[in-house]
Design a protein around this motif. Structure first.
Motif, PDB file in Angstrom:
ATOM      1  N   MET A  78    -103.569  62.084 -34.274  1.00 18.80           N
ATOM      2  CA  MET A  78    -102.842  62.364 -33.030  1.00 18.80           C
ATOM      3  C   MET A  78    -103.846  62.693 -31.928  1.00 18.80           C
ATOM      4  SD  MET A  78     -99.767  65.114 -32.302  1.00 18.80           S
ATOM      5  CE  MET A  78    -100.796  66.585 -32.302  1.00 18.80           C
ATOM      6  N   LYS A  79    -103.665  62.092 -30.759  1.00 17.91           N
ATOM      7  CA  LYS A  79    -104.527  62.360 -29.619  1.00 17.91           C
ATOM      8  C   LYS A  79    -103.726  63.122 -28.568  1.00 17.91           C
ATOM      9  CE  LYS A  79    -107.144  58.077 -30.313  1.00 17.91           C
ATOM     10  NZ  LYS A  79    -107.523  56.777 -29.706  1.00 17.91           N
ATOM     11  N   VAL A  80    -104.357  64.126 -27.997  1.00 16.91           N
ATOM     12  CA  VAL A  80    -103.676  64.962 -27.008  1.00 16.91           C
ATOM     13  C   VAL A  80    -104.582  65.154 -25.801  1.00 16.91           C
ATOM     14  CG1 VAL A  80    -102.602  67.189 -26.532  1.00 16.91           C
ATOM     15  CG2 VAL A  80    -102.448  66.206 -28.831  1.00 16.91           C
ATOM     16  N   GLN A  81    -104.017  64.954 -24.621  1.00 14.26           N
ATOM     17  CA  GLN A  81    -104.715  65.253 -23.378  1.00 14.26           C
ATOM     18  C   GLN A  81    -103.870  66.242 -22.585  1.00 14.26           C
ATOM     19  OE1 GLN A  81    -105.681  61.854 -20.965  1.00 14.26           O
ATOM     20  NE2 GLN A  81    -106.271  63.096 -19.195  1.00 14.26           N
ATOM     21  N   VAL A  82    -104.475  67.371 -22.223  1.00 12.29           N
ATOM     22  CA  VAL A  82    -103.755  68.416 -21.493  1.00 12.29           C
ATOM     23  C   VAL A  82    -104.235  68.426 -20.047  1.00 12.29           C
ATOM     24  CG1 VAL A  82    -103.203  70.871 -21.351  1.00 12.29           C
ATOM     25  CG2 VAL A  82    -103.527  69.799 -23.592  1.00 12.29           C
ATOM     26  N   GLU A  83    -103.284  68.321 -19.118  1.00 19.08           N
ATOM     27  CA  GLU A  83    -103.600  68.321 -17.697  1.00 19.08           C
ATOM     28  C   GLU A  83    -102.871  69.475 -17.028  1.00 19.08           C
ATOM     29  OE1 GLU A  83    -102.893  65.506 -13.729  1.00 19.08           O
ATOM     30  OE2 GLU A  83    -102.452  64.727 -15.740  1.00 19.08           O
ATOM     31  N   GLU A  84    -103.610  70.259 -16.247  1.00 19.09           N
ATOM     32  CA  GLU A  84    -102.993  71.376 -15.528  1.00 19.09           C
ATOM     33  C   GLU A  84    -102.448  70.868 -14.207  1.00 19.09           C
ATOM     34  OE1 GLU A  84    -104.733  75.221 -13.411  1.00 19.09           O
ATOM     35  OE2 GLU A  84    -104.677  75.486 -15.592  1.00 19.09           O
ATOM     36  N   LEU A  85    -101.132  70.828 -14.091  1.00 17.75           N
ATOM     37  CA  LEU A  85    -100.495  70.387 -12.855  1.00 17.75           C
ATOM     38  C   LEU A  85    -100.480  71.492 -11.814  1.00 17.75           C
ATOM     39  CD1 LEU A  85     -97.460  68.461 -14.414  1.00 17.75           C
ATOM     40  CD2 LEU A  85     -99.704  67.551 -13.748  1.00 17.75           C
ATOM     41  N   SER A  86    -100.375  72.730 -12.270  1.00 17.00           N
ATOM     42  CA  SER A  86    -100.413  73.910 -11.416  1.00 17.00           C
ATOM     43  C   SER A  86    -100.692  75.095 -12.335  1.00 17.00           C
ATOM     44  CB  SER A  86     -99.075  74.092 -10.681  1.00 17.00           C
ATOM     45  OG  SER A  86     -98.094  74.625 -11.556  1.00 17.00           O
ATOM     46  N   PRO A  87    -100.924  76.293 -11.784  1.00 20.98           N
ATOM     47  CA  PRO A  87    -101.145  77.452 -12.658  1.00 20.98           C
ATOM     48  C   PRO A  87     -99.961  77.775 -13.574  1.00 20.98           C
ATOM     49  CG  PRO A  87    -101.916  77.917 -10.439  1.00 20.98           C
ATOM     50  CD  PRO A  87    -101.185  76.621 -10.365  1.00 20.98           C
ATOM     51  N   ILE A  88     -98.772  77.180 -13.272  1.00 26.58           N
ATOM     52  CA  ILE A  88     -97.603  77.494 -14.098  1.00 26.58           C
ATOM     53  C   ILE A  88     -96.979  76.252 -14.743  1.00 26.58           C
ATOM     54  CG2 ILE A  88     -97.038  79.617 -12.846  1.00 26.58           C
ATOM     55  CD1 ILE A  88     -94.917  78.010 -11.304  1.00 26.58           C
ATOM     56  N   GLU A  89     -97.697  75.129 -14.700  1.00 23.09           N
ATOM     57  CA  GLU A  89     -97.154  73.920 -15.327  1.00 23.09           C
ATOM     58  C   GLU A  89     -98.292  73.048 -15.857  1.00 23.09           C
ATOM     59  OE1 GLU A  89     -93.838  70.426 -14.500  1.00 23.09           O
ATOM     60  OE2 GLU A  89     -94.985  71.226 -12.813  1.00 23.09           O
ATOM     61  N   LYS A  90     -98.083  72.511 -17.064  1.00 25.19           N
ATOM     62  CA  LYS A  90     -99.059  71.603 -17.672  1.00 25.19           C
ATOM     63  C   LYS A  90     -98.356  70.340 -18.154  1.00 25.19           C
ATOM     64  CE  LYS A  90    -102.516  74.996 -19.068  1.00 25.19           C
ATOM     65  NZ  LYS A  90    -103.351  75.534 -20.174  1.00 25.19           N
ATOM     66  N   LYS A  91     -99.152  69.279 -18.227  1.00 20.66           N
ATOM     67  CA  LYS A  91     -98.649  68.023 -18.770  1.00 20.66           C
ATOM     68  C   LYS A  91     -99.460  67.656 -20.005  1.00 20.66           C
ATOM     69  CE  LYS A  91     -99.571  63.953 -16.938  1.00 20.66           C
ATOM     70  NZ  LYS A  91     -99.547  62.806 -15.994  1.00 20.66           N
ATOM     71  N   LEU A  92     -98.759  67.417 -21.099  1.00 26.49           N
ATOM     72  CA  LEU A  92     -99.407  66.997 -22.340  1.00 26.49           C
ATOM     73  C   LEU A  92     -99.131  65.513 -22.552  1.00 26.49           C
ATOM     74  CD1 LEU A  92     -98.774  70.136 -22.629  1.00 26.49           C
ATOM     75  CD2 LEU A  92     -98.988  69.769 -25.084  1.00 26.49           C
ATOM     76  N   SER A  93    -100.192  64.711 -22.595  1.00 29.14           N
ATOM     77  CA  SER A  93    -100.071  63.290 -22.920  1.00 29.14           C
ATOM     78  C   SER A  93    -100.452  63.132 -24.387  1.00 29.14           C
ATOM     79  CB  SER A  93    -100.994  62.457 -22.029  1.00 29.14           C
ATOM     80  OG  SER A  93    -100.662  62.643 -20.668  1.00 29.14           O
ATOM     81  N   ILE A  94     -99.504  62.715 -25.199  1.00 19.89           N
ATOM     82  CA  ILE A  94     -99.684  62.732 -26.656  1.00 19.89           C
ATOM     83  C   ILE A  94     -99.505  61.328 -27.225  1.00 19.89           C
ATOM     84  CG2 ILE A  94     -98.830  63.715 -28.838  1.00 19.89           C
ATOM     85  CD1 ILE A  94     -97.836  66.120 -27.197  1.00 19.89           C
ATOM     86  N   GLU A  95    -100.447  60.959 -28.074  1.00 18.96           N
ATOM     87  CA  GLU A  95    -100.366  59.674 -28.776  1.00 18.96           C
ATOM     88  C   GLU A  95    -100.254  59.942 -30.275  1.00 18.96           C
ATOM     89  OE1 GLU A  95    -102.959  56.167 -27.801  1.00 18.96           O
ATOM     90  OE2 GLU A  95    -103.685  56.532 -29.861  1.00 18.96           O
ATOM     91  N   VAL A  96     -99.199  59.432 -30.903  1.00 20.45           N
ATOM     92  CA  VAL A  96     -98.969  59.589 -32.344  1.00 20.45           C
ATOM     93  C   VAL A  96     -99.302  58.260 -33.014  1.00 20.45           C
ATOM     94  CG1 VAL A  96     -97.293  60.203 -34.121  1.00 20.45           C
ATOM     95  CG2 VAL A  96     -97.142  61.249 -31.843  1.00 20.45           C
ATOM     96  N   ASP A  97    -100.182  58.290 -34.036  1.00 24.67           N
ATOM     97  CA  ASP A  97    -100.635  57.036 -34.633  1.00 24.67           C
ATOM     98  C   ASP A  97     -99.481  56.307 -35.325  1.00 24.67           C
ATOM     99  OD1 ASP A  97    -100.754  57.763 -37.689  1.00 24.67           O
ATOM    100  OD2 ASP A  97    -101.716  59.425 -36.618  1.00 24.67           O
TER     101      ASP A  97
END
Length: 425
Positions: A1-20
Motif C-alpha cells: 500500500m502506498k500513501v501520500q499525505v498532503e496538508e491542505l490546511s492546519p486542520i485538514e489533510k488529504k491522504l492519497s492511497i494506492e492499494v495493490d
C-alpha cells in the motif's frame, strides 16, 4: 500500500492511497465466494454458481461492497502508520475498480491542529470578588421562605391586594375583534408587576370579587401569535376568587422545615457556605473563560468544525440533563434545536480552543496528573456526593473514565500554573 499525505490546511489533510491489485483481488474472491453460497439461480446448485454468472448479475453491488471494505481498512492503516490525528470521518473519492490494476482513492479529513502556545505567562486578569454579603444571605433565605409558603383563600376581605393570587375570567379584543386564545375562564394570575402574558396583572389591585375591570395591553413585537404582535388589546377581566400566599415566620421551626438546619443560626451558616461555594465555582468558570480569551489574543488558530460540533453536542446534552433534574421535559418546550446550536457555537469554539491551548501548555511545561492525584480526586468526589469511595471508584474503573478524570485534573493544574503567573488588576 502506498500513501501520500498532503496538508491542505492546519486542520485538514488529504491522504492519497494506492492499494495493490493482489489485495483487491483477494477481497473480490472472498466476496464472490460468499455470494455464491447465498444466491439461488435456476440451473445451478447453491454454492456452485460460476463466477462469470455472478459477475454478470451482481458486479456493481459486489464491487461497491469491496470498495467500502478496502477503503475502510486501508484508510485506518494509513492513519495509524502516518499518525494522522483525524477528528472526523473522511470524505472519500475514488474512480472505481479497474481490472488487474491497483485501486486508488483520496480521503480528505479534518485533523486536530498542532498548537504551540506562546506568551502564556503574565497574562492580564481581573480579580473576581467571591465574598458573600449579609444581604445575599437574607435574600436566599427569603426565597426559601417563599418556596415553603401555602396558598390559602382570602376570607377577611373581598378586594384584591398586591401580592394576591387571583382567579379570573377574561375576554379580550384587538380593534374590536376577538383572536385565538382571547377568552378563558378560571385562570390564575398574580397581582404584581410584570407582563400580563406571563400571568402578572398589578392593575387588579383594589378590584372586588365579582367586579370587572378593563385593562389595555400592548403585545410584544415578538409575540408567538402573529395576528396580535405589537397591537393593543383590551382585556375585560372579572375577579372570581382571592387567594394569598401564607409564608412561615423566620424562626427555628422554619429552619427545621427547610430540612437543612435545626436553627436560624445554623441555617444562615449553611446558606452562606452554599453561596460562597457557588460563587467560587462560578468565579472559576469566569476566570477560565477570561484566561482563554487572553491567551487567544496571542495564540490565534483555527479549529475543525467536527470538534466544534461535538462540543455543541456536549453542551446541549448538559443543558437537557439540567432541565430534567429540574423536572422539565425538553421535548415539551417546542425548542428550535438548530437555533440553539447556533447560539452555542461561539461558546463551543472558545471551549475547543481553550482545551487545545491548555493541553499544549501542559505538554510544554510537562504538567501531569499522577495516579495519586486521580485517586485523591475520586475520594473527594465520593465525599461531595456522600457515596462510599468504593462505589465511586467503580465508576472510574474503566480506562476511558479514569483517563478523562486525569485529563481534567491536568487542565486544572495547568490553569493554576497560569493563574499563578498572571498579572491581576
Amino acid at each position: 500500500m502506498k500513501v501520500q499525505v498532503e496538508e491542505l490546511s492546519p486542520i485538514e489533510k488529504k491522504l492519497s492511497i494506492e492499494v495493490d491489485n493482489a489485495r483487491v483481488a483477494e477481497e473480490l474472491n472472498r466476496a464472490y465466494a460468499a455470494l455464491s453460497g447465498q444466491v439461488k439461480l435456476p440451473g445451478f446448485r447453491q454454492g456452485k454458481v460460476p463466477r462469470r454468472i455472478l459477475e454478470q448479475r451482481f458486479r456493481e453491488q459486489v464491487e461497491d461492497d469491496v470498495i467500502q471494505r478496502v477503503v475502510q481498512k486501508a484508510y485506518l492503516d494509513a492513519v495509524r502508520e502516518h499518525k494522522v490525528e483525524a477528528v472526523a470521518s473522511p470524505q472519500v473519492t475514488n474512480s472505481g475498480l479497474k481490472p488487474n490494476a491497483p485501486f486508488n482513492f483520496e480521503a480528505r479529513v479534518e485533523v486536530k491542529p498542532r498548537v504551540e502556545a506562546k506568551d502564556y505567562e503574565g497574562v492580564a486578569l481581573t480579580k473576581i470578588d467571591t465574598s458573600v454579603t449579609d444581604e445575599a444571605v437574607n435574600e436566599q433565605i427569603e426565597r426559601m421562605r417563599q418556596s415553603l409558603g401555602r396558598i390559602e383563600p382570602v376570607t377577611d376581605r373581598d378586594a384584591v391586594a398586591a401580592g394576591d393570587q387571583v382567579t379570573i375570567d377574561f375576554e379580550a379584543k384587538v380593534e374590536g375583534n376577538p383572536f385565538p386564545g382571547s377568552k378563558a375562564d378560571g385562570i390564575g394570575v398574580r397581582v404584581q408587576a410584570g407582563e400580563l402574558i406571563e400571568g402578572n396583572i398589578a392593575a387588579l389591585e383594589g378590584v372586588k370579587v365579582g367586579e370587572s375591570k378593563d385593562i389595555d395591553y400592548v403585545f410584544p413585537q415578538d409575540y408567538q401569535a402573529e395576528e396580535v404582535r405589537g397591537k393593543t388589546a383590551t382585556f375585560h377581566i372579572t375577579v372570581k376568587e382571592l387567594k394569598k400566599a401564607v409564608v412561615p415566620e423566620l424562626n427555628d421551626a422554619f429552619a427545621k422545615e427547610t430540612g437543612v438546619a435545626q436553627s436560624m443560626d445554623e441555617l444562615r451558616t449553611k446558606v452562606r457556605s452554599d453561596l460562597e461555594k457557588a460563587k467560587k465555582n462560578q468565579s472559576q468558570v469566569d476566570e477560565r473563560d477570561a484566561l482563554i480569551k487572553a491567551l487567544l489574543e496571542k495564540n490565534a488558530f483555527d479549529v475543525p468544525r467536527a470538534m466544534v460540533e461535538r462540543a455543541i453536542d456536549s453542551m446541549m446534552e448538559g443543558a437537557f440533563r439540567q432541565m430534567q433534574r429540574q423536572g422539565i421535559d425538553p421535548r415539551q418546550l417546542n425548542l428550535d434545536f438548530n437555533r440553539l446550536r447556533e447560539e452555542m457555537r461561539e461558546k463551543a469554539v472558545l471551549e475547543v480552543k481553550g482545551t487545545l491551548l491548555f493541553e499544549a501548555i501542559a505538554q510544554q511545561q510537562n504538567i501531569q496528573a499522577s495516579e495519586e492525584d486521580v485517586d485523591k480526586r475520586i475520594e473527594d468526589l465520593a465525599i461531595e456526593a456522600n457515596q462510599p469511595v468504593a462505589q465511586v471508584k467503580k465508576y472510574f474503573k474503566g480506562p476511558d473514565e479514569r483517563l478523562g478524570l486525569s485529563l481534567r485534573l491536568r487542565e486544572e493544574k495547568t490553569i493554576e500554573f497560569l493563574k499563578g503567573r498572571a498579572k491581576y488588576s
